[in-house]
Design a protein around this motif. Structure first.
Motif, PDB file in Angstrom:
ATOM      1  N   ASP A 280       0.246 -16.002  12.567  1.00 13.22           N
ATOM      2  CA  ASP A 280       0.452 -16.550  11.224  1.00 13.22           C
ATOM      3  C   ASP A 280       1.193 -15.505  10.380  1.00 13.22           C
ATOM      4  O   ASP A 280       0.740 -14.355  10.295  1.00 13.22           O
ATOM      5  N   PRO A 281       2.316 -15.855   9.733  1.00 14.52           N
ATOM      6  CA  PRO A 281       3.051 -14.864   8.923  1.00 14.52           C
ATOM      7  C   PRO A 281       2.159 -14.177   7.876  1.00 14.52           C
ATOM      8  O   PRO A 281       2.390 -13.019   7.527  1.00 14.52           O
TER       9      PRO A 281
ATOM     10  N   LEU B 280      -3.185  -8.024   2.881  1.00 20.30           N
ATOM     11  CA  LEU B 280      -3.982  -7.016   3.597  1.00 20.30           C
ATOM     12  C   LEU B 280      -4.734  -6.135   2.600  1.00 20.30           C
ATOM     13  O   LEU B 280      -5.946  -5.929   2.740  1.00 20.30           O
ATOM     14  N   PHE B 281      -4.019  -5.623   1.588  1.00 21.26           N
ATOM     15  CA  PHE B 281      -4.679  -4.712   0.641  1.00 21.26           C
ATOM     16  C   PHE B 281      -5.788  -5.401  -0.140  1.00 21.26           C
ATOM     17  O   PHE B 281      -6.831  -4.809  -0.406  1.00 21.26           O
TER      18      PHE B 281
ATOM     19  N   LYS C 136      -3.301  -1.843  11.314  1.00 22.62           N
ATOM     20  CA  LYS C 136      -2.518  -1.087  12.309  1.00 22.62           C
ATOM     21  C   LYS C 136      -1.282  -1.877  12.731  1.00 22.62           C
ATOM     22  O   LYS C 136      -0.206  -1.320  12.958  1.00 22.62           O
ATOM     23  N   ALA C 137      -1.444  -3.214  12.860  1.00 24.18           N
ATOM     24  CA  ALA C 137      -0.314  -4.054  13.271  1.00 24.18           C
ATOM     25  C   ALA C 137       0.787  -4.033  12.200  1.00 24.18           C
ATOM     26  O   ALA C 137       1.978  -3.993  12.522  1.00 24.18           O
ATOM     27  N   ILE C 138       0.376  -4.039  10.929  1.00 25.25           N
ATOM     28  CA  ILE C 138       1.370  -3.983   9.843  1.00 25.25           C
ATOM     29  C   ILE C 138       2.076  -2.628   9.847  1.00 25.25           C
ATOM     30  O   ILE C 138       3.299  -2.543   9.745  1.00 25.25           O
ATOM     31  N   GLN C 139       1.290  -1.563  10.036  1.00 29.56           N
ATOM     32  CA  GLN C 139       1.877  -0.213  10.144  1.00 29.56           C
ATOM     33  C   GLN C 139       2.884  -0.168  11.287  1.00 29.56           C
ATOM     34  O   GLN C 139       3.978   0.357  11.151  1.00 29.56           O
ATOM     35  N   PHE C 140       2.476  -0.730  12.428  1.00 26.78           N
ATOM     36  CA  PHE C 140       3.346  -0.693  13.611  1.00 26.78           C
ATOM     37  C   PHE C 140       4.621  -1.493  13.352  1.00 26.78           C
ATOM     38  O   PHE C 140       5.724  -1.043  13.670  1.00 26.78           O
ATOM     39  N   ASP C 141       4.460  -2.653  12.740  1.00 26.73           N
ATOM     40  CA  ASP C 141       5.605  -3.524  12.468  1.00 26.73           C
ATOM     41  C   ASP C 141       6.613  -2.848  11.545  1.00 26.73           C
ATOM     42  O   ASP C 141       7.821  -3.062  11.663  1.00 26.73           O
TER      43      ASP C 141
END
Ligand code: SF4
Ligand code: SF4
Length: 442
Positions: A18-19, A27-28, A112-117
């Motif tokens: 999901d976008p 997230l925040f 972590k996924a957002i950081q990685f992206d």
């Protein structure tokens, strides 16, 4: 508002496709909501360094509340989480169906996924979690010898710290050029009639795992020997990628997805031919039992693998229940300290390793249910090695207090982390190897 849920815990799908999952503002907002609940609860303070980091940030803020913590500092908490899942599975009363809907590990995973992206994970972390490249390169005969020697060379270790972020003091695993796959190449599964027991078919395909293949091939061979001694033919999978857990821990969900595309069709082929799947590394079993099913809740193949993959001792316990386990042991084991790895504990299968080892006469087992602090790359990376040692310390002192002759953990990485600095009478640190010894199998 009632304190904790009275109903059995459930878990929502990860929703990573999901976008909205990648929306940073969302997230925040969620981090602030959950951090606030955790600040009011504080049950998890002793589990890892994520919670003490959060509580220190709150206690040192001007308001003494989460609203006084700078949002940039939220990442400091994320950096200390290694996704062991213990807070969700063993402590939190606010997991779904409770209306507060707290899933701390999956919130950390989303961060972590957002950081990685965004490309914010260090290149060294990507390399350390790439077991595929490590396995391919390090299993070449000359390279494995060079890597093992480099691990003991101070100058090279300093260089590794600078370039790869591997703490100069961390113990590195051995690499074997004679991998499990090479050792097993000419063996055929024993020609034995398959006997069903409970949900098990009595024929096993071993998901080799990157770690067992290259770092601890002996454990794989011990497993094959024990299972066939119990009338269970064992073969290896024909092809295999990493289970994806090291990539999941980095938030690299696209690579997890890539590995799934190779692994799931092969495992389904084997299951359809009547083989059950077993893997000797708890994190790899958990990946197929929990994380992939939560990433792909509507994929029937992923769900089918979930229903047909087993921890080795869970598998033997099914056999024992139906009277099919060989209980003629030749050697007692004496005092055994058994460390329960977090990724086995959260499978909710019960202490099956203890149950099986306890069948060996003259054997006394002490169970240690505390995190070893190794947790994938957390225990070797510069910056987290020190903290990982702090987490390991109480486990080591528990082992010392038991005066155990053996220290074993189903997770070989946890075992070597705990064994560090301990004087142990025997070298075996894996319960599968210990069981082979108890059977007296050459
Ligand atoms: S998942 Fe494990 S490491 Fe992460 S916050 Fe929970 S207990 Fe700590
Ligand atoms: S994860 Fe749950 S149990 Fe742990 S501190 Fe937060 S609210 Fe409390």
């Amino acid at each position: 508002m009632r304190e904790g849920s009275l109903e059995a815990p459930t878990r929502h799908a990860l929703g990573w496709e999901d976008p909205a999952f990648y929306d940073e503002k969302g997230l925040f907002d969620e981090l602030e909501r959950v951090y606030d609940i955790c600040h009011g609860c504080r049950r998890c303070v002793s589990l890892c360094d994520a919670f003490p980091t959060l509580f220190d940030l709150v206690d040192e803020s001007e308001t003494f509340e989460v609203d006084g913590v700078a949002r940039d500092d939220y990442w400091k908490v994320v950096d200390q989480c290694y996704l062991c899942d213990l807070c969700y599975q063993t402590k939190c009363p606010y997991v779904p169906p409770h209306e507060w809907n707290v899933d701390f590990p999956h919130l950390m995973l989303r961060a972590k996924a957002i950081q990685f992206d965004k490309g914010e994970r260090k290149i060294s972390h990507r390399l350390l979690s790439n077991t595929k490249i490590q396995g391919k390169v390090a299993s070449l005969p000359v390279v494995s010898t060079a890597i093992n020697a480099a691990g003991r060379n101070k100058g090279l270790r300093k260089l590794m710290e600078k370039t790869l972020d591997v703490d100069v003091r961390a113990t590195l695993p051995e690499f074997h050029s004679k991998t499990l796959r090479k050792r097993d190449r000419n063996r055929r599964p024993a020609d034995l009639p398959a006997r069903e027991a409970g949900s098990t078919s009595g024929r096993v395909a071993l998901f080799t795992t990157c770690y067992c293949n290259v770092n601890t091939p002996d454990i794989g061979q011990d497993l094959i020997r024990i299972f066939e001694h119990n009338g269970i033919p064992v073969r290896l999978t024909s092809k295999e990628e990493c289970c994806g857990m090291p990539k999941l821990e980095q938030g690299d969900l696209k690579t997890v997805d890539k590995y799934r595309r190779t692994n799931i069709p092969e495992l389904i082929r084997l299951i359809d031919e009547g083989w059950d799947i077993v893997a000797a590394i708890p994190s790899c079993v958990l990946m197929f039992k929990q994380e992939l099913p939560l990433m792909y809740p509507d994929d029937p193949d992923v769900q089918k693998v979930k229903a047909n993959i087993y921890d080795p001792f869970e598998y033997l316990a099914h056999r024992h229940k139906e009277g099919l386990l060989n209980t003629e042991f030749k050697h007692g084991l004496g005092k055994v300290a058994w460390h329960v790895p977090c990724h086995q504990r959260v499978q909710n299968i019960g202490p099956k390793t203890r149950d099986i080892l306890a069948l060996v006469p003259d054997t006394e087992i002490t169970m240690i249910e505390r995190c070893s602090g190794h947790d994938g790359t957390y225990g070797v990376r510069a910056g987290t090695w020190e903290r990982s040692q702090k987490i390991a310390r109480p486990v080591r002192s528990r082992v010392q207090k038991t005066a155990a002759e053996y220290l074993v953990s189903d997770c070989p990485m946890a075992a070597s982390q705990i064994a560090e600095g301990l004087e142990l009478r025997h070298g075996e640190t894996n319960p599968i190897s210990l069981l082979r010894k108890a059977y007296g199998l050459d």
